[in-house]
Scaffold this active site. Structure first.
Site, PDB file in Angstrom:
ATOM      1  N   ASP B   9      -1.319   3.647  11.351  1.00 20.44           N
ATOM      2  CA  ASP B   9      -2.410   3.937  10.433  1.00 20.44           C
ATOM      3  C   ASP B   9      -3.702   3.479  11.106  1.00 20.44           C
ATOM      4  O   ASP B   9      -4.017   2.286  11.115  1.00 20.44           O
ATOM      5  CB  ASP B   9      -2.168   3.194   9.108  1.00 20.44           C
ATOM      6  CG  ASP B   9      -3.372   3.268   8.176  1.00 20.44           C
ATOM      7  OD1 ASP B   9      -4.273   4.078   8.421  1.00 20.44           O
ATOM      8  OD2 ASP B   9      -3.388   2.501   7.182  1.00 20.44           O
ATOM      9  N   LYS B  72     -14.145   5.009  12.902  1.00 19.67           N
ATOM     10  CA  LYS B  72     -13.490   6.188  12.316  1.00 19.67           C
ATOM     11  C   LYS B  72     -14.477   7.071  11.537  1.00 19.67           C
ATOM     12  O   LYS B  72     -14.274   8.272  11.409  1.00 19.67           O
ATOM     13  CB  LYS B  72     -12.371   5.708  11.390  1.00 19.67           C
ATOM     14  CG  LYS B  72     -11.462   6.782  10.848  1.00 19.67           C
ATOM     15  CD  LYS B  72     -10.356   6.127  10.061  1.00 19.67           C
ATOM     16  CE  LYS B  72      -9.509   7.099   9.309  1.00 19.67           C
ATOM     17  NZ  LYS B  72      -8.494   6.386   8.504  1.00 19.67           N
ATOM     18  N   GLU B 149      -2.899  10.505   5.252  1.00 21.60           N
ATOM     19  CA  GLU B 149      -2.624   9.133   4.808  1.00 21.60           C
ATOM     20  C   GLU B 149      -1.969   9.062   3.424  1.00 21.60           C
ATOM     21  O   GLU B 149      -0.972   8.354   3.253  1.00 21.60           O
ATOM     22  CB  GLU B 149      -3.927   8.323   4.850  1.00 21.60           C
ATOM     23  CG  GLU B 149      -4.327   7.996   6.290  1.00 21.60           C
ATOM     24  CD  GLU B 149      -5.764   7.534   6.438  1.00 21.60           C
ATOM     25  OE1 GLU B 149      -6.440   7.331   5.419  1.00 21.60           O
ATOM     26  OE2 GLU B 149      -6.210   7.375   7.593  1.00 21.60           O
ATOM     27  N   ASP B 171      -6.056   6.456  -2.751  1.00 23.57           N
ATOM     28  CA  ASP B 171      -6.143   5.773  -1.447  1.00 23.57           C
ATOM     29  C   ASP B 171      -7.605   5.480  -1.122  1.00 23.57           C
ATOM     30  O   ASP B 171      -8.323   6.328  -0.597  1.00 23.57           O
ATOM     31  CB  ASP B 171      -5.510   6.671  -0.378  1.00 23.57           C
ATOM     32  CG  ASP B 171      -5.551   6.048   1.008  1.00 23.57           C
ATOM     33  OD1 ASP B 171      -6.049   4.912   1.148  1.00 23.57           O
ATOM     34  OD2 ASP B 171      -5.081   6.701   1.962  1.00 23.57           O
TER      35      ASP B 171
END
Lengths: 393, 497
Positions: B9, B72, B149, B171
């Site tokens: 992840d 990211k 994810e 999430d």
């Protein structure tokens, strides 16, 4: 059974004769043509031009066709699409001029409302009735047409659900002349006919406060550019010129309140005469309002009037708005989302409006154009803030 | 020879690595410091070496110019770079450093490995997915598959047998937010119904709101700003304090002992949960609006959601719980650590792929699920073609959507278009990603030209087929029906291996 069938044939024959008589009575000079054919796979097509008045043809050269078709839809849940292609075959292959070439994809909302249908049960007979499927291409408008030409027309009906199946194809030829599409007279009448649009554009450009010269010039340039596809060039030129002159004059040209004046001017435009005029006027509005500090209450009203009068779909209006209006154009003390929100919505409707706006702008945060991303991101933040305050109120 | 099934992840704030253990269960592999999560921060030391992890994150305060975090958020953006000592580092370069670091550290525990499943936010577009793959390749990792994810998190829960029915995955990570709705029919059968997200919304945005609040207090006290950029160290310190305060507020009503400083000016202050909630209400609303979007897309009402799963460290915030509890009238589940669920699911996915390929064997009874589990995902964006649409008012460019967002994969769609002009010898093929019909609001992700013979009339059929396979491979074919000439495009954001 046989007598019923014969009676049906007799009725169809009488209708056929009556229709023929009607067509000739309209005195459509040489654009008239008709075709009747029993095609394979259960399709019957009856294609003809729809008569238009002399004045109509002169102002906006349009060929209108109607299709009366009966399609035996053998399978359920099928989408059918009509395709019309016209070619100028007089000038030969080397100079072939596409008068009209299009297809109506199922995704095309406008066409969907007209030519695409779904049959929900087996063996349903579906009938197309009068609808406009053909227009003369803007190519004609840019290169004025001279002389006489033979046109080949082909109409194809396709099963869009299963594209490999072609229900049937019909074709015919007809002659088109310079006069029949109206170029001879258009120069003479254009000025009178476009006056209402000129007035309206001028009224949009003219505000209580003086409008900067650059804004007027920009708007006019935009009208000219956009109008290229929507209106005859002569008409666009006339609009630009007249609008510029009018906007330079005193804003208080009449004793009428501004909105009343606009309403009158919008009402004065003949909807049928100007395909695409609603989109054109909306674009002009948004261009001008963007330059003049964003959407005001008055701007909302003007756009609403134009959309209602000219049947501009809401999605199209929003698309145009998004193309021209940026949050930074508004004054610092104005919340753009609130400014653009229609008046008179209750709390639930406001939440729904914000939800819809959020959905539209969120699609744009991954755009490669960083300007679009910035605008989308800022709008999403503003929308969320408003939604949060609505939730807590 | 059996290989290790690894899932990574790669998060905005933390990176987590998991592997299937000999008992057939996914487990988190701790780094050399013993931490189960590794900060996604890179420190470029003066001697030219790099450090990844918590030490790097903590160094941001002392050497802010040498530390880079939240990479990211910039991945897939070619214009972004981190420049130090005259050297440019792209988001791909920096992500590669993070991935290589976690791989090397994990190798101490599970041995060297080459292949892994890597997760990305569901709402990542093709560019970002591709950039993530490039980062992995640069780190020497062969990507078995890029998976979403929330899908990974749902898979982790599904295989434990603790969820069933329509399950909503909320999430909220460090830098991105995703929501997915999955239908779990059994512990081995999971289908994603809808997925939405915002890759510019995450825990760091909540931190920044607190930092702005602290800045206001500090300015009122000392007349100078902590966040105006003139003192990088003060800014980094404020952000660190804000993050600490946010975490404290998950368990206590007031976070005391917030120490703010710039130079000699110091302020000790506190913040209560009500202030935090008010200051971040619009951020929470953004997640709520996306929940509504996902429910709409799935054609479900909130009462039809049987369970809500919390994923991502920021989902621990009490206001998140309150909002979800109120909206779904049930307590959200978090019996798998929200920081770890995604990585655990990624490892399971790696196990499924390797098992299918026959390169992974696990004899443990508890590993039998690897032979039977079936996961169906959806497309996360719409894919279309730029076409010229001729209407009554002229011609205009439109984005004709071929594959709609949230279509179950694999899928394929064919549509027929027509050449526009006589003697047209080229068809411009532009493949787009985005939901808008206006071409200016979508991304062209591939383009090319289909060459046609001359001398033909307009209206010749061009049959366009878009395919999206289960491995995330997107391909398109433009076919000239008359001649059979075709042009193929492959948009592959998965491994070809």
């Amino acid at each position: 059974m046989l007598s019923a069938f014969l009676f049906f044939l007799l009725v169809r024959f009488i209708i056929y004769l009556v229709k023929d008589k009607d067509t000739s009575a309209e005195k459509v000079p040489t654009v008239g043509w008709r075709l009747r054919r029993k095609a394979k796979k259960g399709i019957t097509l009856d294609i003809r031009t729809v008569p238009r008045s002399e004045e109509q043809r002169q102002l906006m050269p349009i060929l209108r066709f109607s299709v009366n078709g009966i399609i035996d839809v053998v399978h359920a849940d099928r989408a059918i699409t009509c395709v019309v292609r016209l070619y100028d075959i007089t000038k030969g292959a080397a100079h072939e001029l596409p008068i009209y070439s299009t297809h109506h994809a199922i995704a095309n909302e406008r066409a969907e409302a007209v030519v695409v249908f779904k049959a929900f049960s087996r063996s349903v007979f579906c009938v197309f009735t009068d609808f406009e499927i053909g227009l003369v291409s803007p190519h004609f408008l840019h290169c004025p047409y001279h002389g006489e030409s033979t046109i080949r027309a082909t109409l194809t009906v396709i099963d869009t659900t299963y594209p490999e199946i072609e229900f049937g194809t019909c074709s015919a030829t007809f002659t088109m002349t310079e006069t029949s599409i109206g170029y001879v007279a258009i120069q003479e009448i254009v000025k009178d006919r476009v006056q209402p649009i000129c007035d309206l554009v001028a009224a949009i450009l003219t505000r209580d406060e003086p409008v900067e010269h650059d804004v007027v010039i920009g708007a006019c340039a935009y009208v000219a550019d956009l109008g290229r596809d929507a209106l005859p060039w002569h008409l666009v030129e006339s609009i630009v010129q007249t609008a510029m002159e009018a906007s330079m004059r005193d804003a208080q040209r009449t004793a009428l309140p501004r909105m009343d004046l606009l309403k009158q001017q919008i009402a004065a435009i003949d909807v049928d005469e100007y395909p695409g005029i609603g989109e054109l006027l909306c674009s002009i509005c948004f261009y001008c309002y963007g330059q003049l500090g964003g959407i005001s209450d008055e701007a909302q009203q003007v756009v609403s009037l134009i959309c209602a009068r000219f049947d501009v779909p809401r999605e199209l209006m929003l698309e145009l708005r998004d193309s021209f209006i940026r949050t930074h154009m508004y004054d610092a003390d104005v919340n753009p989302i609130l400014a653009e929100m229609p008046e008179g919505l209750d709390r639930d409707q406001q939440i729904q409006y914000l939800h819809d706006e959020y959905r539209r702008w969120r699609q744009r945060v991954t755009n490669v154009d960083q300007d679009v991303v910035r605008e989308a991101t800022h709008r999403l933040e503003l929308i969320a803030s408003l939604r949060a305050s609505l939730s807590s109120s | 020879m059996s290989v290790t099934a690894v899932g990574i992840d790669l998060g905005t704030t933390y990176t987590v690595l998991s592997a299937i253990n000999p008992a057939g269960k996914p487990e988190i592999i701790a780094n050399r410091a013993g931490d189960r999560i590794t900060a996604s921060a890179v420190l470029f030391q003066a001697d030219g070496t790099t450090v990844v992890g918590q030490h790097a994150a903590e160094s941001a305060e002392l050497e802010p110019e040498r530390v880079v975090r939240w990479v990211k958020r910039h991945i897939g953006d070619p214009s972004w770079k981190f420049t130090l000592d005259g050297v440019d580092h792209t988001a791909v370069d920096l992500s590669a450093l993070i991935l290589a670091s976690v791989r090397d550290q994990a190798a101490d525990v599970i041995g060297a490995f080459v292949q892994a499943v890597i997760t990305v936010p569901a709402y990542f577009d093709e560019f970002r997915r591709k950039a993530t793959m490039d980062a992995a390749a640069k780190a020497g990792i062969e990507v078995l598959r890029i998976i979403n994810e929330p899908t990974a998190a749902a898979l982790a829960y599904t295989t434990t047998g603790t969820v069933e029915g329509n399950v909503l995955v909320y999430d909220l990570g460090g830098g991105t937010f995703d929501v997915s709705i999955v239908r779990v029919d059994s512990p081995t059968q999971m289908t994603v119904i809808a997925s939405e997200g915002d890759h510019q919304l995450g825990g760091v945005d909540f931190d920044r709101r607190l930092a702005i609040y602290f800045d206001e207090l500090f300015k009122a006290e000392h007349g100078v700003s902590l966040l105006d950029g003139s003192d990088e160290s003060a800014m980094q310190h404020t952000l660190v304090e804000a993050e600490k305060a946010k975490k404290k507020l998950t368990t206590v009503a007031t976070a005391n002992g917030v120490l703010l400083r710039r130079g000699d000016a110091v302020l000790m202050t506190s913040v209560d949960r009500a202030t935090f909630t008010t200051r971040t209400a619009d951020l929470l609303v953004r997640t709520e609006m996306l929940l509504d979007e996902a429910l709409d897309a799935a054609a479900l009402r909130s009462e039809e959601i049987s369970q809500v799963i919390l994923v991502g460290g920021s989902s621990r915030m009490p206001q998140v719980h309150d909002m979800l509890r109120k909206k779904f009238n049930r307590e959200p589940l978090r019996h798998i650590n929200p920081d770890e669920a995604v990585a655990l699911g990624a490892a399971v996915q790696a196990g499924l792929i390797l098992h299918e390929k026959g390169s992974y064997r696990n004899e443990a009874t508890s590993a039998t699920y690897l032979a039977h589990t079936k996961v169906t995902d959806v497309t996360n964006h719409s894919y279309g073609a730029i076409v010229i649409e001729t209407e009554f008012t002229g011609a205009r460019k439109r984005n004709s959507i071929m594959i709609r967002k949230n279509t179950p994969i694999p899928c394929s769609r064919t549509q027929t278009f027509y050449t526009l002009a006589p003697n047209q010898t080229i068809v411009s093929c532009q493949i787009t990603q985005g939901e808008d019909e206006d071409p200016s609001f979508v991304n062209v992700i591939a383009e090319g030209e289909l060459e046609l013979p001359s001398g033909r009339p307009s209206g010749c059929e061009i049959r366009v087929t878009y395919r999206y396979d289960a491995n995330g491979r997107m391909s398109c074919t433009y076919l000239d029906v008359l001649t059979g000439i075709s042009k193929d495009f492959d948009l592959d954001h998965s491994s070809r291996g």
